[in-house]
Design a protein around this motif. Sequence first.
Motif, PDB file in Angstrom:
ATOM      1  N   GLN A  57      41.886 -75.738   2.830  1.00  0.00           N
ATOM      2  CA  GLN A  57      40.793 -76.515   1.921  1.00  0.00           C
ATOM      3  C   GLN A  57      40.349 -76.236   0.861  1.00  0.00           C
ATOM      4  OE1 GLN A  57      39.325 -79.354   3.591  1.00  0.00           O
ATOM      5  NE2 GLN A  57      37.179 -78.400   3.355  1.00  0.00           N
ATOM      6  N   TYR A  93      31.758 -82.517   7.789  1.00  0.00           N
ATOM      7  CA  TYR A  93      32.022 -81.410   7.961  1.00  0.00           C
ATOM      8  C   TYR A  93      32.898 -81.469   9.971  1.00  0.00           C
ATOM      9  CZ  TYR A  93      29.054 -77.696  11.041  1.00  0.00           C
ATOM     10  OH  TYR A  93      29.370 -76.835  12.304  1.00  0.00           O
ATOM     11  N   SER A  94      33.404 -82.685  10.111  1.00  0.00           N
ATOM     12  CA  SER A  94      33.880 -81.729  11.705  1.00  0.00           C
ATOM     13  C   SER A  94      35.362 -81.568  10.322  1.00  0.00           C
ATOM     14  CB  SER A  94      34.555 -82.553  11.949  1.00  0.00           C
ATOM     15  OG  SER A  94      33.667 -83.662  12.913  1.00  0.00           O
ATOM     16  N   TYR A  96      35.999 -80.455   7.563  1.00  0.00           N
ATOM     17  CA  TYR A  96      35.866 -78.810   6.985  1.00  0.00           C
ATOM     18  C   TYR A  96      35.837 -77.797   7.927  1.00  0.00           C
ATOM     19  CZ  TYR A  96      33.681 -80.175   2.287  1.00  0.00           C
ATOM     20  OH  TYR A  96      34.495 -80.456   0.962  1.00  0.00           O
ATOM     21  N   LYS A  97      35.343 -78.143   9.116  1.00  0.00           N
ATOM     22  CA  LYS A  97      35.614 -76.256  10.287  1.00  0.00           C
ATOM     23  C   LYS A  97      36.851 -77.180  10.704  1.00  0.00           C
ATOM     24  CE  LYS A  97      32.000 -75.153  11.927  1.00  0.00           C
ATOM     25  NZ  LYS A  97      31.792 -73.542  11.590  1.00  0.00           N
ATOM     26  N   LYS A  98      38.044 -77.946  11.315  1.00  0.00           N
ATOM     27  CA  LYS A  98      39.009 -77.707  11.644  1.00  0.00           C
ATOM     28  C   LYS A  98      39.468 -77.241  10.686  1.00  0.00           C
ATOM     29  CE  LYS A  98      42.846 -80.770  12.963  1.00  0.00           C
ATOM     30  NZ  LYS A  98      43.283 -82.378  13.165  1.00  0.00           N
ATOM     31  N   ASP A 100      38.988 -75.424   7.534  1.00  0.00           N
ATOM     32  CA  ASP A 100      38.683 -73.846   7.615  1.00  0.00           C
ATOM     33  C   ASP A 100      37.776 -73.115   8.601  1.00  0.00           C
ATOM     34  OD1 ASP A 100      38.690 -71.445   5.764  1.00  0.00           O
ATOM     35  OD2 ASP A 100      37.344 -72.798   4.728  1.00  0.00           O
ATOM     36  N   PRO A 101      37.871 -72.904  10.131  1.00  0.00           N
ATOM     37  CA  PRO A 101      36.670 -72.833  10.372  1.00  0.00           C
ATOM     38  C   PRO A 101      35.855 -71.574  10.664  1.00  0.00           C
ATOM     39  CG  PRO A 101      39.296 -72.494  11.940  1.00  0.00           C
ATOM     40  CD  PRO A 101      38.475 -73.202  10.908  1.00  0.00           C
ATOM     41  N   ASP A 102      36.374 -70.643   9.776  1.00  0.00           N
ATOM     42  CA  ASP A 102      36.304 -69.257   9.741  1.00  0.00           C
ATOM     43  C   ASP A 102      35.309 -69.222   8.141  1.00  0.00           C
ATOM     44  OD1 ASP A 102      36.022 -68.142  12.125  1.00  0.00           O
ATOM     45  OD2 ASP A 102      38.427 -67.556  11.751  1.00  0.00           O
ATOM     46  N   LYS A 108      30.303 -71.085   4.681  1.00  0.00           N
ATOM     47  CA  LYS A 108      29.608 -71.210   5.846  1.00  0.00           C
ATOM     48  C   LYS A 108      28.447 -72.634   5.927  1.00  0.00           C
ATOM     49  CE  LYS A 108      28.893 -70.451  10.298  1.00  0.00           C
ATOM     50  NZ  LYS A 108      27.540 -71.073  10.553  1.00  0.00           N
ATOM     51  N   TYR A 111      28.920 -75.735   4.029  1.00  0.00           N
ATOM     52  CA  TYR A 111      29.485 -76.023   5.373  1.00  0.00           C
ATOM     53  C   TYR A 111      28.034 -76.536   6.196  1.00  0.00           C
ATOM     54  CZ  TYR A 111      34.236 -74.753   4.063  1.00  0.00           C
ATOM     55  OH  TYR A 111      35.835 -74.624   3.163  1.00  0.00           O
ATOM     56  N   ASP A 112      26.924 -76.253   6.410  1.00  0.00           N
ATOM     57  CA  ASP A 112      26.343 -75.986   7.900  1.00  0.00           C
ATOM     58  C   ASP A 112      25.129 -76.814   6.263  1.00  0.00           C
ATOM     59  OD1 ASP A 112      27.442 -74.723   9.400  1.00  0.00           O
ATOM     60  OD2 ASP A 112      26.419 -72.952   9.107  1.00  0.00           O
TER      61      ASP A 112
END
Length: 132
Positions: A57, A93-94, A96-98, A100-102, A108, A111-112
């Motif tokens: 990412q 958002y989905s 990014y979470k996929k 770079d989940p951590d 973070k 992202y939120d």
Amino acid sequence: MKKKQWDETIKTNPDWILNLDADEIIEDEYWNAHNRYNPFLIRYKPEINYTWNEKAQHCGRFPVNTSFFKKTITEFRVKHLGWSRKEDREGKYSRYKKLDPDAIYGIKAQYDSILDINPNLVKWEEWGICEN
């Protein structure tokens, strides 16, 4: 994705490369809140062996070794329309979470904030777009 875009572009042996996303447009000269260097246009130098930031990412718009190129800041800003529709923000958002989940490659809280229901919005001055 940017690396693939780059590879296809340099096949044409360009003098310059302007790298904008399909949902970005260049604004006019009357606003300049971004006082940091963020390249969108570079002169292509075919003799350079370009290298990319290889991570899941936020790999950058251009190869990392273009950072030594001579720089200038202009009065133009870029509108990124990819944030304007709710479904686009949810998709981003989905993704990014996929990828770079951590939040290893980003922040973070940033992202939120993509899904913030009460974002800090600033009115954009209209500058007229001709539609056919």
